[in-house]
Scaffold this motif. Structure first.
Motif, PDB file in Angstrom:
ATOM      1  N   ARG A  40       0.872  -1.143   0.011  1.00 14.11           N
ATOM      2  CA  ARG A  40      -0.118   0.013   0.084  1.00 14.11           C
ATOM      3  C   ARG A  40       0.825   1.349  -0.006  1.00 14.11           C
ATOM      4  NH1 ARG A  40      -4.791  -1.063   4.238  1.00 14.11           N
ATOM      5  NH2 ARG A  40      -5.530  -3.135   3.261  1.00 14.11           N
ATOM      6  N   PHE A  41       2.080   1.187   0.652  1.00 10.11           N
ATOM      7  CA  PHE A  41       2.902   2.413   0.908  1.00 10.11           C
ATOM      8  C   PHE A  41       3.451   2.696  -0.469  1.00 10.11           C
ATOM      9  CE2 PHE A  41       7.197   3.951   2.773  1.00 10.11           C
ATOM     10  CZ  PHE A  41       6.627   5.162   2.909  1.00 10.11           C
ATOM     11  N   ILE A  42       3.922   1.698  -1.184  1.00  8.28           N
ATOM     12  CA  ILE A  42       4.597   1.633  -2.412  1.00  8.28           C
ATOM     13  C   ILE A  42       3.615   2.273  -3.276  1.00  8.28           C
ATOM     14  CG2 ILE A  42       5.657   0.392  -4.184  1.00  8.28           C
ATOM     15  CD1 ILE A  42       6.806  -1.680  -1.743  1.00  8.28           C
ATOM     16  N   ASN A  43       2.520   1.661  -3.466  1.00  3.14           N
ATOM     17  CA  ASN A  43       1.562   1.913  -4.457  1.00  3.14           C
ATOM     18  C   ASN A  43       1.234   3.595  -4.383  1.00  3.14           C
ATOM     19  OD1 ASN A  43       1.554  -0.389  -5.789  1.00  3.14           O
ATOM     20  ND2 ASN A  43      -0.032  -1.189  -4.636  1.00  3.14           N
ATOM     21  N   TYR A  44       0.922   3.892  -3.205  1.00  5.96           N
ATOM     22  CA  TYR A  44       0.551   5.407  -3.157  1.00  5.96           C
ATOM     23  C   TYR A  44       1.640   6.344  -3.295  1.00  5.96           C
ATOM     24  CZ  TYR A  44      -1.628   9.217  -0.572  1.00  5.96           C
ATOM     25  OH  TYR A  44      -2.392  10.384  -0.441  1.00  5.96           O
ATOM     26  N   LEU A  45       2.817   5.942  -3.250  1.00  4.40           N
ATOM     27  CA  LEU A  45       3.988   6.746  -3.457  1.00  4.40           C
ATOM     28  C   LEU A  45       4.292   6.742  -4.921  1.00  4.40           C
ATOM     29  CD1 LEU A  45       6.364   6.329  -0.546  1.00  4.40           C
ATOM     30  CD2 LEU A  45       4.878   8.294  -1.076  1.00  4.40           C
ATOM     31  N   LYS A  46       3.856   5.697  -5.794  1.00  4.32           N
ATOM     32  CA  LYS A  46       3.991   5.477  -7.290  1.00  4.32           C
ATOM     33  C   LYS A  46       3.126   6.765  -7.958  1.00  4.32           C
ATOM     34  CE  LYS A  46       5.035   0.859  -7.865  1.00  4.32           C
ATOM     35  NZ  LYS A  46       4.975  -0.420  -8.281  1.00  4.32           N
ATOM     36  N   VAL A  47       2.097   7.072  -7.243  1.00  2.46           N
ATOM     37  CA  VAL A  47       1.061   7.881  -7.912  1.00  2.46           C
ATOM     38  C   VAL A  47       1.517   9.455  -7.806  1.00  2.46           C
ATOM     39  CG1 VAL A  47      -1.297   8.734  -7.919  1.00  2.46           C
ATOM     40  CG2 VAL A  47      -0.695   6.357  -7.873  1.00  2.46           C
ATOM     41  N   VAL A  74       0.618   9.902   3.568  1.00  3.64           N
ATOM     42  CA  VAL A  74       0.521   8.438   3.552  1.00  3.64           C
ATOM     43  C   VAL A  74      -0.533   7.653   4.746  1.00  3.64           C
ATOM     44  CG1 VAL A  74       1.217   6.102   3.053  1.00  3.64           C
ATOM     45  CG2 VAL A  74       2.485   8.125   2.034  1.00  3.64           C
ATOM     46  N   PHE A  75       0.083   8.276   5.789  1.00  6.94           N
ATOM     47  CA  PHE A  75      -0.608   7.490   7.340  1.00  6.94           C
ATOM     48  C   PHE A  75      -1.873   8.098   7.189  1.00  6.94           C
ATOM     49  CE2 PHE A  75      -1.885   9.695  11.338  1.00  6.94           C
ATOM     50  CZ  PHE A  75      -2.519   8.453  11.742  1.00  6.94           C
ATOM     51  N   LYS A  76      -2.397   9.397   6.735  1.00  9.41           N
ATOM     52  CA  LYS A  76      -3.720   9.899   6.755  1.00  9.41           C
ATOM     53  C   LYS A  76      -4.487   9.223   5.894  1.00  9.41           C
ATOM     54  CE  LYS A  76      -4.751  13.396   9.416  1.00  9.41           C
ATOM     55  NZ  LYS A  76      -5.530  13.115  10.665  1.00  9.41           N
ATOM     56  N   LYS A 128      10.276   2.906   4.864  1.00 12.84           N
ATOM     57  CA  LYS A 128      10.770   3.774   4.063  1.00 12.84           C
ATOM     58  C   LYS A 128      12.477   3.557   3.875  1.00 12.84           C
ATOM     59  CE  LYS A 128      12.359   8.617   4.376  1.00 12.84           C
ATOM     60  NZ  LYS A 128      14.074   8.569   4.753  1.00 12.84           N
ATOM     61  N   ARG A 129      12.977   3.401   5.245  1.00 15.87           N
ATOM     62  CA  ARG A 129      14.386   3.018   5.340  1.00 15.87           C
ATOM     63  C   ARG A 129      14.832   1.587   4.586  1.00 15.87           C
ATOM     64  NH1 ARG A 129      14.986   2.122  10.539  1.00 15.87           N
ATOM     65  NH2 ARG A 129      15.156  -0.439  10.245  1.00 15.87           N
ATOM     66  N   LEU A 130      13.980   0.811   4.521  1.00 15.04           N
ATOM     67  CA  LEU A 130      14.393  -0.461   3.861  1.00 15.04           C
ATOM     68  C   LEU A 130      14.126  -0.279   2.428  1.00 15.04           C
ATOM     69  CD1 LEU A 130      12.314  -3.073   6.045  1.00 15.04           C
ATOM     70  CD2 LEU A 130      14.627  -2.841   5.957  1.00 15.04           C
ATOM     71  N   LEU A 131      13.136   0.368   1.926  1.00 14.85           N
ATOM     72  CA  LEU A 131      13.100   0.685   0.611  1.00 14.85           C
ATOM     73  C   LEU A 131      14.243   1.647  -0.024  1.00 14.85           C
ATOM     74  CD1 LEU A 131       9.191   1.234   0.278  1.00 14.85           C
ATOM     75  CD2 LEU A 131      10.579  -0.956  -0.477  1.00 14.85           C
ATOM     76  N   PHE A 167       9.251  14.730   1.170  1.00  8.99           N
ATOM     77  CA  PHE A 167       8.665  14.111   0.092  1.00  8.99           C
ATOM     78  C   PHE A 167       8.961  12.822  -0.547  1.00  8.99           C
ATOM     79  CE2 PHE A 167       6.453  18.103   1.346  1.00  8.99           C
ATOM     80  CZ  PHE A 167       5.297  17.708   1.363  1.00  8.99           C
ATOM     81  N   LEU A 168       8.162  11.786  -0.733  1.00  7.90           N
ATOM     82  CA  LEU A 168       8.807  10.404  -0.929  1.00  7.90           C
ATOM     83  C   LEU A 168       8.129  10.145  -2.346  1.00  7.90           C
ATOM     84  CD1 LEU A 168       8.436   8.740   2.383  1.00  7.90           C
ATOM     85  CD2 LEU A 168      10.393   9.944   1.717  1.00  7.90           C
ATOM     86  N   SER A 169       8.970   9.196  -2.987  1.00  3.82           N
ATOM     87  CA  SER A 169       8.366   8.711  -4.162  1.00  3.82           C
ATOM     88  C   SER A 169       8.953   7.101  -4.606  1.00  3.82           C
ATOM     89  CB  SER A 169       8.674   9.550  -5.620  1.00  3.82           C
ATOM     90  OG  SER A 169       8.083   8.664  -6.828  1.00  3.82           O
ATOM     91  N   THR A 170       8.013   6.217  -4.853  1.00  2.00           N
ATOM     92  CA  THR A 170       8.707   5.098  -5.333  1.00  2.00           C
ATOM     93  C   THR A 170       8.690   4.758  -6.698  1.00  2.00           C
ATOM     94  OG1 THR A 170       6.268   4.104  -5.205  1.00  2.00           O
ATOM     95  CG2 THR A 170       7.933   3.870  -3.132  1.00  2.00           C
ATOM     96  N   ASN A 171       8.370   5.794  -7.626  1.00  2.00           N
ATOM     97  CA  ASN A 171       8.143   5.804  -8.978  1.00  2.00           C
ATOM     98  C   ASN A 171       9.257   6.445  -9.604  1.00  2.00           C
ATOM     99  OD1 ASN A 171       7.508   6.243 -11.908  1.00  2.00           O
ATOM    100  ND2 ASN A 171       5.564   7.198 -11.484  1.00  2.00           N
ATOM    101  N   PRO A 172      10.008   5.574 -10.260  1.00  2.00           N
ATOM    102  CA  PRO A 172      11.546   5.969 -10.967  1.00  2.00           C
ATOM    103  C   PRO A 172      11.250   7.426 -11.919  1.00  2.00           C
ATOM    104  CG  PRO A 172      11.553   3.920 -10.856  1.00  2.00           C
ATOM    105  CD  PRO A 172       9.976   4.383 -10.384  1.00  2.00           C
ATOM    106  N   GLU A 173      10.002   7.594 -12.520  1.00  2.00           N
ATOM    107  CA  GLU A 173       9.829   8.493 -13.355  1.00  2.00           C
ATOM    108  C   GLU A 173       9.757   9.899 -12.666  1.00  2.00           C
ATOM    109  OE1 GLU A 173       6.333   7.699 -15.485  1.00  2.00           O
ATOM    110  OE2 GLU A 173       7.031   5.580 -16.341  1.00  2.00           O
ATOM    111  N   HIS A 174       9.383   9.605 -11.401  1.00  2.00           N
ATOM    112  CA  HIS A 174       9.519  11.061 -10.794  1.00  2.00           C
ATOM    113  C   HIS A 174      10.988  11.527 -10.209  1.00  2.00           C
ATOM    114  CE1 HIS A 174       4.815  10.203  -9.170  1.00  2.00           C
ATOM    115  NE2 HIS A 174       5.005  10.446 -10.472  1.00  2.00           N
ATOM    116  N   TRP A 175      11.689  10.569 -10.211  1.00  2.05           N
ATOM    117  CA  TRP A 175      12.895  10.869  -9.439  1.00  2.05           C
ATOM    118  C   TRP A 175      13.810  11.930 -10.230  1.00  2.05           C
ATOM    119  CZ3 TRP A 175      14.665   4.953  -8.404  1.00  2.05           C
ATOM    120  CH2 TRP A 175      13.496   4.603  -7.547  1.00  2.05           C
TER     121      TRP A 175
END
Length: 146
Positions: A66-73, A81-83, A96-99, A123-131
């Protein structure tokens, strides 16, 4: 028993039960997937209600996903993310630290969080396109400072 021992036993037990209780495990996964965040003290009783021992990894995988998917968008703060998901910030911080170590998450920038009303928030992202997308970075007010 420490956390590492518990996790090791959990994985061992999970592997043993996979063959026998595949259907029960699948039902538990589906239940967790379609539920709001389930508090840790309640998780063992949820597993028990499916006739299974406590399988912590099912909950961890779902909440990490869920965390990964939320941050992809959309790049977001942990508090956002918590809220949105109900997953505790403490857990999100650990994930976050592990990822980050695995190269699957990056801090894009630090800024003001509209949700928490705090400054200097990551502000975090798991989407490489955002990086590498500078359009996602907040507008700088550097020109107006002087």
């Amino acid at each position: 028993m420490n956390t590492q021992d518990t996790q090791s036993l959990n994985k061992s037990f999970y592997r043993r039960f996979q063959g026998k209780d595949n259907e029960k495990i699948k039902q538990l996964r589906d239940y967790v997937k379609h539920s709001n965040y389930i508090e840790i003290p309640v998780q063992p009783s949820i597993c028990e209600s499916f006739g299974l021992p406590y399988i912590k990894s099912i909950f961890e995988r779902e909440y990490t996903e869920r965390f990964i998917n939320y941050l992809k968008v959309k790049p977001s703060s942990r508090f956002e993310v918590f809220k949105a998901t109900g997953i505790p910030e403490k857990y999100l911080c650990q994930v976050k630290r592990l990822l980050e170590k695995k190269g699957k998450l990056q801090v894009l920038y630090k800024g003001y969080c509209e949700v928490s009303k705090k400054s200097n928030i990551q502000f975090l992202s798991t989407n490489p396109e955002h990086w590498e997308d500078s359009a996602l970075l907040p507008m700088s007010n550097q020109k107006t400072l002087f």
